[in-house]
Design a protein around this motif. Structure first.
Motif, short mmCIF file in Angstrom:
data_model
loop_
_atom_site.label_atom_id
_atom_site.label_comp_id
_atom_site.label_asym_id
_atom_site.label_seq_id
_atom_site.Cartn_x
_atom_site.Cartn_y
_atom_site.Cartn_z
N CYS A 195 15.71 -18.46 -7.55
CA CYS A 195 14.68 -18.18 -8.53
C CYS A 195 15.06 -18.77 -10.07
N ALA A 196 16.44 -18.61 -10.16
CA ALA A 196 16.78 -18.95 -11.66
C ALA A 196 16.56 -20.25 -11.73
N LEU A 197 17.14 -21.20 -10.78
CA LEU A 197 16.85 -22.69 -10.81
C LEU A 197 15.54 -22.98 -10.85
N ALA A 198 14.50 -22.11 -10.25
CA ALA A 198 13.02 -22.56 -10.35
C ALA A 198 12.65 -22.21 -11.94
N SER A 199 13.20 -21.31 -12.57
CA SER A 199 12.74 -21.06 -13.95
C SER A 199 13.19 -22.49 -14.68
N LEU A 200 14.63 -22.83 -14.43
CA LEU A 200 15.12 -24.10 -15.36
C LEU A 200 14.29 -25.46 -14.73
N ALA A 201 13.91 -25.44 -13.55
CA ALA A 201 12.97 -26.55 -13.20
C ALA A 201 11.61 -26.67 -13.85
N GLY A 202 11.09 -25.37 -13.89
CA GLY A 202 9.85 -25.20 -14.61
C GLY A 202 9.76 -25.52 -15.88
N PHE A 203 10.99 -24.98 -16.62
CA PHE A 203 11.09 -25.46 -18.10
C PHE A 203 11.41 -26.96 -18.34
N ALA A 204 12.09 -27.49 -17.52
CA ALA A 204 12.75 -28.89 -17.74
C ALA A 204 11.24 -29.88 -17.56
N VAL A 205 10.55 -29.45 -16.53
CA VAL A 205 9.24 -30.31 -16.32
C VAL A 205 8.10 -30.05 -16.92
N ALA A 206 7.92 -28.92 -17.65
CA ALA A 206 6.77 -28.40 -18.41
C ALA A 206 6.07 -29.48 -19.12
N ASP A 207 6.74 -30.31 -19.90
CA ASP A 207 5.93 -31.43 -20.57
C ASP A 207 5.11 -32.33 -19.68
N ALA A 208 5.68 -32.49 -18.39
CA ALA A 208 5.20 -33.24 -17.47
C ALA A 208 4.09 -32.63 -16.47
N THR A 209 3.80 -31.49 -16.51
CA THR A 209 2.91 -30.84 -15.97
C THR A 209 1.62 -30.50 -16.48
#
Length: 193
Positions: free
Chosen positions: A128-142
């Motif tokens: 779940c923590a990795l999912a938060s980081l992934a969401g943060f990382a791809v936010a501009d592309a989503t």
């Protein structure tokens, strides 16, 4: 605890996932995510059930399949500057704590060791923590469509888990009072929303 958590999850599905997804992008992305989440949980639960019978593993799977998209949405929200609403954080806590307690106690009754249970929850927390980081990382592309689809996925997985595992287990353990406690959980989480 399970009944209260079920009510809180129903509120989270209704107000924090489904309704927010509709506001972001409309019905189609949410509906596609809803179907994908429901089918994913349904299939994964059948596989888990063959290896670890009982409601504990199903509840843990629900926490994982709900937690990953939920945390990805939080990461996207943080990266986009939207912040995180206190009501969403409270609803996540109010719903996940009883789910975790119920799953852990069922797994202990199934004679799983405390170490095994702790490792399982540790793995869920890390993913779940990795999912938060992934969401943060791809936010501009989503786009809003992607975030709405993620919300729908979490909602679909949660609804199937609630009906297949959490609500029946709560009713079995608490009897008829489970319905009233479910309404209390819904009311508390809805009030926080």
């Amino acid at each position: 605890m399970l009944a209260f958590g079920a009510g809180a999850l129903i509120s989270a599905v209704s107000f924090d996932l489904f309704e927010e997804g509709l506001k972001l992008a409309g019905g189609v992305p949410v509906a596609l995510g809803l179907a994908a989440g429901a089918l994913t949980y349904f299939a994964a639960d059948r596989l888990v059930e063959q290896k670890v019978p009982g409601a504990g593993a199903a509840l843990a799977l629900g926490a994982l399949l709900d937690g990953i998209p939920e945390q990805a949405v939080l990461g996207i929200g943080l990266a986009s500057g939207e912040g995180i609403s206190i009501s969403l954080l409270a609803a996540i806590f109010v719903s996940n704590l009883p789910e975790a307690i119920g799953a852990s106690s069922d797994l202990r009754q199934a004679r799983r060791s405390p170490g095994t249970i702790m490792r399982m929850w540790g793995a869920v927390a890390v993913l779940c923590a990795l999912a938060s980081l992934a969401g943060f990382a791809v936010a501009d592309a989503t786009s809003g469509d992607v975030e709405a689809g993620i919300n729908g996925f979490a909602a679909g997985a949660l609804l199937v888990m609630l009906v297949d595992s959490m609500i029946p287990e709560a009713a079995r353990k608490a009897g008829r009072i489970a319905g009233l406690v479910t309404v209390l959980g819904f009311a508390v989480a809805a009030g926080l929303s």
